[in-house]
Scaffold this motif. Structure first.
Motif, mmCIF file in Angstrom:
data_model
loop_
_atom_site.group_PDB
_atom_site.id
_atom_site.type_symbol
_atom_site.label_atom_id
_atom_site.label_comp_id
_atom_site.label_asym_id
_atom_site.label_seq_id
_atom_site.Cartn_x
_atom_site.Cartn_y
_atom_site.Cartn_z
ATOM 1 N N CYS A 108 0.893 -1.164 0.000
ATOM 2 C CA CYS A 108 0.000 0.000 0.000
ATOM 3 C C CYS A 108 0.924 1.205 0.000
ATOM 4 O O CYS A 108 1.320 1.693 1.054
ATOM 5 N N SER A 109 1.291 1.653 -1.196
ATOM 6 C CA SER A 109 2.385 2.605 -1.344
ATOM 7 C C SER A 109 2.009 3.796 -2.213
ATOM 8 O O SER A 109 1.289 3.651 -3.201
ATOM 9 N N SER A 110 2.527 4.964 -1.851
ATOM 10 C CA SER A 110 2.370 6.161 -2.678
ATOM 11 C C SER A 110 3.364 6.177 -3.831
ATOM 12 O O SER A 110 3.367 7.103 -4.637
ATOM 13 N N LYS A 111 4.210 5.174 -3.900
ATOM 14 C CA LYS A 111 5.159 5.043 -5.010
ATOM 15 C C LYS A 111 4.385 4.708 -6.277
ATOM 16 O O LYS A 111 3.409 3.964 -6.250
ATOM 17 N N GLY A 112 4.804 5.256 -7.412
ATOM 18 C CA GLY A 112 4.143 4.942 -8.674
ATOM 19 C C GLY A 112 4.186 3.450 -8.965
ATOM 20 O O GLY A 112 5.178 2.780 -8.684
ATOM 21 N N GLU A 113 3.118 2.935 -9.549
ATOM 22 C CA GLU A 113 2.980 1.490 -9.715
ATOM 23 C C GLU A 113 4.100 0.876 -10.550
ATOM 24 O O GLU A 113 4.635 -0.177 -10.196
ATOM 25 N N ALA A 114 4.482 1.523 -11.652
ATOM 26 C CA ALA A 114 5.529 0.957 -12.500
ATOM 27 C C ALA A 114 6.866 0.912 -11.771
ATOM 28 O O ALA A 114 7.598 -0.079 -11.843
ATOM 29 N N PHE A 115 7.189 1.984 -11.040
ATOM 30 C CA PHE A 115 8.435 2.010 -10.286
ATOM 31 C C PHE A 115 8.390 1.030 -9.122
ATOM 32 O O PHE A 115 9.393 0.401 -8.783
ATOM 33 N N ALA A 116 7.224 0.909 -8.500
ATOM 34 C CA ALA A 116 7.086 -0.038 -7.393
ATOM 35 C C ALA A 116 7.341 -1.457 -7.880
ATOM 36 O O ALA A 116 8.091 -2.224 -7.261
ATOM 37 N N ARG A 117 6.734 -1.811 -9.001
ATOM 38 C CA ARG A 117 6.915 -3.161 -9.544
ATOM 39 C C ARG A 117 8.370 -3.404 -9.931
ATOM 40 O O ARG A 117 8.944 -4.447 -9.623
ATOM 41 N N ARG A 118 8.983 -2.431 -10.612
ATOM 42 C CA ARG A 118 10.367 -2.576 -11.041
ATOM 43 C C ARG A 118 11.297 -2.773 -9.847
ATOM 44 O O ARG A 118 12.174 -3.637 -9.854
ATOM 45 N N THR A 119 11.084 -1.976 -8.790
ATOM 46 C CA THR A 119 11.933 -2.053 -7.604
ATOM 47 C C THR A 119 11.754 -3.384 -6.885
ATOM 48 O O THR A 119 12.730 -4.053 -6.523
ATOM 49 N N LEU A 120 10.510 -3.787 -6.678
ATOM 50 C CA LEU A 120 10.246 -5.021 -5.938
ATOM 51 C C LEU A 120 10.707 -6.254 -6.716
ATOM 52 O O LEU A 120 11.174 -7.223 -6.117
ATOM 53 N N GLU A 121 10.565 -6.222 -8.028
ATOM 54 C CA GLU A 121 11.067 -7.339 -8.826
ATOM 55 C C GLU A 121 12.594 -7.394 -8.787
ATOM 56 O O GLU A 121 13.182 -8.473 -8.702
ATOM 57 N N HIS A 122 13.232 -6.231 -8.812
ATOM 58 C CA HIS A 122 14.691 -6.170 -8.777
ATOM 59 C C HIS A 122 15.244 -6.800 -7.498
ATOM 60 O O HIS A 122 16.282 -7.475 -7.527
ATOM 61 N N PHE A 123 14.545 -6.588 -6.392
ATOM 62 C CA PHE A 123 15.004 -7.100 -5.102
ATOM 63 C C PHE A 123 14.356 -8.425 -4.713
ATOM 64 O O PHE A 123 14.448 -8.849 -3.560
ATOM 65 N N ARG A 124 13.694 -9.083 -5.666
ATOM 66 C CA ARG A 124 13.077 -10.402 -5.471
ATOM 67 C C ARG A 124 12.016 -10.377 -4.379
ATOM 68 O O ARG A 124 11.789 -11.373 -3.689
ATOM 69 N N MET A 126 8.760 -9.077 -5.109
ATOM 70 C CA MET A 126 7.452 -9.143 -5.746
ATOM 71 C C MET A 126 6.849 -10.538 -5.656
ATOM 72 O O MET A 126 5.635 -10.691 -5.491
ATOM 73 N N GLU A 127 7.696 -11.546 -5.742
ATOM 74 C CA GLU A 127 7.203 -12.924 -5.747
ATOM 75 C C GLU A 127 6.570 -13.334 -4.420
ATOM 76 O O GLU A 127 5.888 -14.361 -4.346
ATOM 77 N N HIS A 128 6.784 -12.535 -3.376
ATOM 78 C CA HIS A 128 6.221 -12.852 -2.065
ATOM 79 C C HIS A 128 4.953 -12.057 -1.760
ATOM 80 O O HIS A 128 4.442 -12.131 -0.640
ATOM 81 N N LEU A 129 4.450 -11.338 -2.750
ATOM 82 C CA LEU A 129 3.257 -10.520 -2.559
ATOM 83 C C LEU A 129 2.054 -11.130 -3.265
ATOM 84 O O LEU A 129 2.177 -11.688 -4.359
ATOM 85 N N ASP A 130 0.905 -10.977 -2.644
ATOM 86 C CA ASP A 130 -0.340 -11.402 -3.283
ATOM 87 C C ASP A 130 -0.924 -10.303 -4.160
ATOM 88 O O ASP A 130 -1.697 -10.585 -5.082
ATOM 89 N N PHE A 131 -0.553 -9.052 -3.875
ATOM 90 C CA PHE A 131 -1.138 -7.937 -4.626
ATOM 91 C C PHE A 131 -0.222 -6.731 -4.526
ATOM 92 O O PHE A 131 0.359 -6.465 -3.461
ATOM 93 N N LEU A 132 -0.101 -6.002 -5.639
ATOM 94 C CA LEU A 132 0.677 -4.769 -5.660
ATOM 95 C C LEU A 132 -0.265 -3.578 -5.584
ATOM 96 O O LEU A 132 -0.972 -3.278 -6.549
ATOM 97 N N GLY A 133 -0.280 -2.928 -4.446
ATOM 98 C CA GLY A 133 -1.076 -1.719 -4.263
ATOM 99 C C GLY A 133 -0.156 -0.518 -4.297
ATOM 100 O O GLY A 133 0.714 -0.374 -3.431
ATOM 101 N N ALA A 134 -0.322 0.337 -5.296
ATOM 102 C CA ALA A 134 0.565 1.490 -5.450
ATOM 103 C C ALA A 134 -0.205 2.624 -6.114
ATOM 104 O O ALA A 134 -1.335 2.455 -6.573
#
Length: 219
Positions: A108-124, A126-134
């Protein structure tokens, strides 16, 4: 209808230390726009709130802040995002949360969705999340409470029925949680100040303490 369990996590200042990239991108944007650079004291407060709110605090009107936001996002996309680093223990914390039976984990982040996804995928992460809220980079979903409502609606969460906890580090996290009758945990390792942490339901100095608090909710 049976109740569910949901852990909602802020990103910047909670899972990832992104201050260096935010500061770098904002300063480049201000230079391009011909706006004087603010003090380091001011810069210490910029991680967390929507960037247009920060630009407004610098005296920009709505149109100027919109232009400033687009300029900032361009620089953040080019180089700023790559300056982020996960907080020590964040990935292990996420792994354990994701392994908790019956618990859904979302951001649940004020970070932009595309940047949030890119960052979380980069640090591995994203695979531990059920949903990306941004937030939306260029849409209307920009405030923390708008993102929270998006997460609640997307996951069909009812705070009056379900067990829900939001972990974040800024006043916007705690105010949004309170507005929707959700308990919150202040991540004291983030960018907030003690006065902000006091608005949360609980406060934790590290991930281990956060997990102990969450045990009372979910395990």
């Amino acid at each position: 209808m049976s109740s569910g369990s949901f852990l909602l996590l802020d990103i910047d200042g909670t899972l990832v230390d992104s201050f260096a990239g935010i500061r770098h991108s904002l300063l480049l944007a201000l230079d391009e726009l011909g706006v004087d650079r603010p003090s380091e004291e001011f810069l210490s407060t910029i991680a967390g709130p929507p960037m247009e709110e920060t630009l407004g605090r610098l005296g920009m009107d709505e149109d100027e802040a919109r232009r400033g936001l687009h300029t900032y996002l361009r620089y953040f996309g080019e180089s700023g995002w790559s300056m982020s680093q996960p907080y020590p223990g964040a990935l292990d914390f996420l792994r354990r949360a994701a392994a908790t039976e019956g618990l859904k984990v979302a951001t649940c982040s004020s970070k932009g969705e595309a940047f949030a996804r890119r960052t979380l995928e980069h640090f591995r992460m994203m695979e531990h999340l059920d949903f990306l809220g941004a937030a939306e980079e260029h849409g209307t979903r920009r405030t923390k409470i708008a993102v929270l409502d998006y997460v609640l609606d997307s996951l069909a969460i009812d705070p009056s029925r379900d067990r829900v906890v939001l972990v974040g580090d800024r006043i916007h996290d705690f105010e949004a949680a309170t507005a929707r009758s959700i308990d919150s945990i202040a991540a004291e390792w983030g960018y907030g100040r003690p006065a902000e942490y006091a608005e949360a339901t609980h406060s934790a100095p590290d991930f281990a303490a956060t997990e102990r608090i969450l045990d009372d909710y979910f395990r």
